[in-house]
Write an enzyme that holds these catalytic residues in place. Structure first.
Site, PDB file in Angstrom:
ATOM      1  N   HIS A  52      -6.718  89.304 -46.855  1.00  0.00           N
ATOM      2  CA  HIS A  52      -6.430  89.683 -45.464  1.00  0.00           C
ATOM      3  C   HIS A  52      -6.470  91.191 -45.228  1.00  0.00           C
ATOM      4  O   HIS A  52      -6.470  91.629 -44.090  1.00  0.00           O
ATOM      5  CB  HIS A  52      -5.083  89.109 -45.028  1.00  0.00           C
ATOM      6  CG  HIS A  52      -5.109  87.616 -44.885  1.00  0.00           C
ATOM      7  ND1 HIS A  52      -5.877  86.964 -43.962  1.00  0.00           N
ATOM      8  CD2 HIS A  52      -4.477  86.647 -45.586  1.00  0.00           C
ATOM      9  CE1 HIS A  52      -5.710  85.657 -44.076  1.00  0.00           C
ATOM     10  NE2 HIS A  52      -4.869  85.437 -45.064  1.00  0.00           N
ATOM     11  N   ARG A  78      -5.506  90.282 -55.193  1.00  0.00           N
ATOM     12  CA  ARG A  78      -5.597  89.005 -54.482  1.00  0.00           C
ATOM     13  C   ARG A  78      -7.022  88.886 -53.950  1.00  0.00           C
ATOM     14  O   ARG A  78      -7.462  89.661 -53.105  1.00  0.00           O
ATOM     15  CB  ARG A  78      -4.580  88.932 -53.352  1.00  0.00           C
ATOM     16  CG  ARG A  78      -4.320  87.476 -52.931  1.00  0.00           C
ATOM     17  CD  ARG A  78      -4.819  87.013 -51.622  1.00  0.00           C
ATOM     18  NE  ARG A  78      -4.303  87.644 -50.458  1.00  0.00           N
ATOM     19  CZ  ARG A  78      -3.362  87.140 -49.645  1.00  0.00           C
ATOM     20  NH1 ARG A  78      -2.803  85.995 -49.901  1.00  0.00           N
ATOM     21  NH2 ARG A  78      -3.024  87.785 -48.561  1.00  0.00           N
ATOM     22  N   ASP A  92     -14.367  92.592 -64.631  1.00  0.00           N
ATOM     23  CA  ASP A  92     -15.162  93.681 -65.213  1.00  0.00           C
ATOM     24  C   ASP A  92     -14.640  95.041 -64.733  1.00  0.00           C
ATOM     25  O   ASP A  92     -14.650  96.022 -65.484  1.00  0.00           O
ATOM     26  CB  ASP A  92     -16.643  93.549 -64.835  1.00  0.00           C
ATOM     27  CG  ASP A  92     -17.378  92.515 -65.676  1.00  0.00           C
ATOM     28  OD1 ASP A  92     -16.762  91.958 -66.610  1.00  0.00           O
ATOM     29  OD2 ASP A  92     -18.571  92.256 -65.399  1.00  0.00           O
ATOM     30  N   GLU A 156      -0.839  76.788 -50.971  1.00  0.00           N
ATOM     31  CA  GLU A 156      -0.557  77.199 -49.587  1.00  0.00           C
ATOM     32  C   GLU A 156      -0.673  76.043 -48.604  1.00  0.00           C
ATOM     33  O   GLU A 156      -0.698  76.264 -47.399  1.00  0.00           O
ATOM     34  CB  GLU A 156      -1.522  78.317 -49.166  1.00  0.00           C
ATOM     35  CG  GLU A 156      -1.487  79.533 -50.092  1.00  0.00           C
ATOM     36  CD  GLU A 156      -2.184  80.741 -49.512  1.00  0.00           C
ATOM     37  OE1 GLU A 156      -1.564  81.472 -48.738  1.00  0.00           O
ATOM     38  OE2 GLU A 156      -3.379  80.954 -49.855  1.00  0.00           O
ATOM     39  N   ASP A 182       0.630  80.624 -44.765  1.00  0.00           N
ATOM     40  CA  ASP A 182      -0.284  79.480 -44.744  1.00  0.00           C
ATOM     41  C   ASP A 182       0.451  78.170 -44.966  1.00  0.00           C
ATOM     42  O   ASP A 182       0.106  77.150 -44.363  1.00  0.00           O
ATOM     43  CB  ASP A 182      -1.379  79.661 -45.807  1.00  0.00           C
ATOM     44  CG  ASP A 182      -2.496  80.559 -45.289  1.00  0.00           C
ATOM     45  OD1 ASP A 182      -3.053  80.252 -44.226  1.00  0.00           O
ATOM     46  OD2 ASP A 182      -2.792  81.583 -45.942  1.00  0.00           O
TER      47      ASP A 182
HETATM   48  C1  3PY Z   1       0.592  83.729 -46.867  1.00  0.00           C
HETATM   49  O1  3PY Z   1       1.716  83.984 -46.394  1.00  0.00           O
HETATM   50  O2  3PY Z   1      -0.087  82.760 -46.534  1.00  0.00           O
HETATM   51  C2  3PY Z   1       0.050  84.602 -47.880  1.00  0.00           C
HETATM   52  O3  3PY Z   1      -1.057  84.403 -48.315  1.00  0.00           O
HETATM   53  C3  3PY Z   1       0.856  85.753 -48.353  1.00  0.00           C
HETATM   54  O4  3PY Z   1       0.214  86.929 -48.060  1.00  0.00           O
HETATM   55 MG    MG Z   2      -2.087  82.831 -47.384  1.00  0.00          MG
END
Ligand code: 3PY
Ligand code: MG
Length: 259
Positions: A52, A78, A92, A156, A182
């Site tokens: 994000h 991430r 890498d 998530e 999420d």
């Molecule tokens: C979420 O809250 O969905 C995340 O991926 C945390 O950043």
């Molecule tokens: Mg998320």
């Protein structure tokens, strides 16, 4: 990093294996300068967000360099998705802790484990002298890197939670970092990660992850709830973000003079 001949220990990976709590800062500015400054603050880890946040590959590369210079905070990259060619590129580049979003099934989790391992154990493509090996100076990098690579997947969705124990049984998955935003959406509470039903589900999931012998993680900026998550057994906790600190700090400063 210039004279490094031995692969450094991934303190974050070893700490979570020993059951220690790791406190982190989420970073979304995509700034190497901010990463260098923040990596000296004493956080255990810093989440470099390429999902994000605005960071592209070279931005993450620069932030990894900045973390190495600023240290000792462990960078956790991430990824934007489950693209295994990106996993190879970030490894890498010297990222040894990866967090992968939206992992729902054991099959997806198995593929990710395979992507971080060299053949014959996996499918990671081989490069003779990547930054991860200090450009070939760490001669045994390919033989020993798996020991220091840490793979965290993000459950998530409701589907992911249904599959938690199956995914936790997979060797090579070191932790589960729940995305509260999420997950709230999947549960029908979009935009409400602090809804009691969402919190209840997160706490239950944290207990299940711990019971399955893996480290549970969460992002939470509410102090009281963060303490509660730690009590429940969460170990990998992002307690704030660079963007949030910048906004709050700047707004609070101005508010002192503009009442
Ligand atoms: C979420 O809250 O969905 C995340 O991926 C945390 O950043
Ligand atoms: Mg998320």
């Amino acid at each position: 990093m210039t004279r490094q001949r031995e692969l450094q220990q991934n303190h974050f990976k070893h700490a979570i294996k020993q059951g220690q709590v790791q406190l982190g800062l989420w970073t979304q500015l995509g700034s190497a300068i901010a990463a260098e400054i923040l990596s000296g603050c004493g956080y255990d880890f810093m989440g470099l967000d390429a999902e994000h946040g605005p960071s592209e590959y070279m931005d993450i590369y620069a932030q990894l360099q900045a973390c190495a210079a600023g240290g000792p905070t462990q960078p956790v990259v991430r990824l934007p998705n489950q693209d295994i060619s990106l996993i190879k590129r970030y490894l890498d580049a010297g990222a040894n802790t990866l967090m992968v979003p939206q992992v729902d099934t054991p099959e997806q989790a198995e593929t990710l484990v395979s992507a971080v391992r060299y053949p014959p154990r996996g499918i990671r493509g081989y490069c003779g002298a990547p930054r991860a090996s200090n450009f070939g100076r760490i001669k045994n990098y390919a033989a020993v890197c798996e020991r220091e690579i840490c793979l965290i997947v993000m459950p998530e969705t409701i589907t992911a939670l249904d599959n938690l124990e199956k995914m936790a049984a997979i060797d090579g998955i070191d932790g589960f970092f729940i995305g509260p935003g999420d997950l709230a959406a999947s549960l029908g509470y979009i935009g409400q990660p602090m809804h009691p039903e969402v919190i209840k589900t997160i706490e239950e999931s944290g207990r299940r992850i711990k019971a399955a012998g893996k480290a549970a993680g969460i992002l939470c900026t509410d102090e009281q709830q963060t303490r509660r998550y730690i009590e429940v057994g969460f170990q990998i906790i992002a307690i704030g973000s660079d963007q949030g600190l910048l906004t709050q700090g700047a707004e609070n400063l101005l508010a002192k003079f503009r009442q």
